[in-house]
Design a protein around this motif. Sequence first.
Motif, mmCIF file in Angstrom:
data_model
loop_
_atom_site.group_PDB
_atom_site.id
_atom_site.type_symbol
_atom_site.label_atom_id
_atom_site.label_comp_id
_atom_site.label_asym_id
_atom_site.label_seq_id
_atom_site.Cartn_x
_atom_site.Cartn_y
_atom_site.Cartn_z
ATOM 1 N N GLU A 149 0.833 -1.215 0.000
ATOM 2 C CA GLU A 149 0.000 0.000 0.000
ATOM 3 C C GLU A 149 0.863 1.258 0.000
ATOM 4 O O GLU A 149 0.558 2.223 -0.703
ATOM 5 C CB GLU A 149 -0.938 0.010 1.217
ATOM 6 N N GLU A 150 1.927 1.238 0.786
ATOM 7 C CA GLU A 150 2.823 2.392 0.842
ATOM 8 C C GLU A 150 3.461 2.642 -0.526
ATOM 9 O O GLU A 150 3.565 3.782 -0.968
ATOM 10 C CB GLU A 150 3.900 2.165 1.901
ATOM 11 N N LEU A 151 3.884 1.565 -1.187
ATOM 12 C CA LEU A 151 4.449 1.714 -2.528
ATOM 13 C C LEU A 151 3.426 2.301 -3.495
ATOM 14 O O LEU A 151 3.750 3.193 -4.282
ATOM 15 C CB LEU A 151 4.961 0.371 -3.051
ATOM 16 N N MET A 152 2.195 1.818 -3.430
ATOM 17 C CA MET A 152 1.162 2.347 -4.323
ATOM 18 C C MET A 152 0.920 3.837 -4.065
ATOM 19 O O MET A 152 0.800 4.613 -5.006
ATOM 20 C CB MET A 152 -0.135 1.541 -4.196
ATOM 21 N N LYS A 153 0.868 4.238 -2.807
ATOM 22 C CA LYS A 153 0.661 5.647 -2.471
ATOM 23 C C LYS A 153 1.820 6.507 -2.970
ATOM 24 O O LYS A 153 1.601 7.590 -3.520
ATOM 25 C CB LYS A 153 0.475 5.817 -0.970
ATOM 26 N N LEU A 154 3.034 6.022 -2.777
ATOM 27 C CA LEU A 154 4.210 6.750 -3.267
ATOM 28 C C LEU A 154 4.164 6.917 -4.781
ATOM 29 O O LEU A 154 4.412 8.005 -5.308
ATOM 30 C CB LEU A 154 5.493 5.998 -2.900
ATOM 31 N N LEU A 155 3.843 5.823 -5.464
ATOM 32 C CA LEU A 155 3.798 5.856 -6.928
ATOM 33 C C LEU A 155 2.734 6.825 -7.434
ATOM 34 O O LEU A 155 2.985 7.615 -8.343
ATOM 35 C CB LEU A 155 3.576 4.447 -7.487
ATOM 36 N N VAL A 156 1.546 6.787 -6.836
ATOM 37 C CA VAL A 156 0.471 7.700 -7.239
ATOM 38 C C VAL A 156 0.910 9.146 -7.034
ATOM 39 O O VAL A 156 0.729 9.995 -7.919
ATOM 40 C CB VAL A 156 -0.842 7.400 -6.458
ATOM 41 N N THR A 157 1.506 9.431 -5.901
ATOM 42 C CA THR A 157 1.960 10.789 -5.609
ATOM 43 C C THR A 157 3.001 11.262 -6.606
ATOM 44 O O THR A 157 2.928 12.372 -7.117
ATOM 45 C CB THR A 157 2.516 10.862 -4.163
ATOM 46 N N ILE A 158 3.977 10.407 -6.887
ATOM 47 C CA ILE A 158 5.044 10.778 -7.829
ATOM 48 C C ILE A 158 4.471 11.001 -9.227
ATOM 49 O O ILE A 158 4.809 11.979 -9.898
ATOM 50 C CB ILE A 158 6.160 9.722 -7.861
ATOM 51 N N ILE A 159 3.584 10.112 -9.664
ATOM 52 C CA ILE A 159 2.983 10.245 -11.001
ATOM 53 C C ILE A 159 2.185 11.546 -11.098
ATOM 54 O O ILE A 159 2.321 12.294 -12.070
ATOM 55 C CB ILE A 159 2.105 9.015 -11.340
ATOM 56 N N LYS A 160 1.387 11.827 -10.079
ATOM 57 C CA LYS A 160 0.564 13.054 -10.092
ATOM 58 C C LYS A 160 1.403 14.329 -10.090
ATOM 59 O O LYS A 160 1.007 15.331 -10.673
ATOM 60 C CB LYS A 160 -0.375 13.079 -8.888
ATOM 61 N N ASN A 161 2.539 14.289 -9.428
ATOM 62 C CA ASN A 161 3.365 15.486 -9.270
ATOM 63 C C ASN A 161 4.475 15.616 -10.315
ATOM 64 O O ASN A 161 5.288 16.534 -10.211
ATOM 65 C CB ASN A 161 3.953 15.550 -7.861
ATOM 66 N N SER A 162 4.498 14.718 -11.280
ATOM 67 C CA SER A 162 5.553 14.779 -12.304
ATOM 68 C C SER A 162 5.080 15.486 -13.555
ATOM 69 O O SER A 162 3.945 15.529 -13.898
ATOM 70 C CB SER A 162 6.002 13.372 -12.675
#
Length: 114
Positions: free
Chosen positions: A101-114
């Motif tokens: 879950e932590e990995l998924m949250k990190l990935l979503v955040t990075i994708i949204k902010n890139s």
Amino acid sequence: MGYIERNNAVVDKSFYFACKIVLYSEKLKAKRYFEIGSQLLKAGTSIGANVRESQRAVSTKDFKNKLGIALKEADETSYWLDIIEETQLSEVPKGFREDCEELMKLLVTIIKNS
């Protein structure tokens, strides 16, 4: 010489998660759950492979695409963990769900902010 930490949360976390998945999938295979162990191994290690690949992306679009694939693989990993728990084939190691879950949250955040 082993893994050298990159001081990059998503890169390091996805690598160590993949290592845990490798060891757990071997335990599943030892119990003769070959197919589910293989599916979990492929999805769980693909997260880190795609994250690492994203670090050499040639464009922002390429970067986001690689991380998007990693996110899909993380979701698939979560699916296989659901199957293992629901069928009671094996006890999912403590912390696996939270790590995924932590990995998924990190990935979503990075994708949204890139």
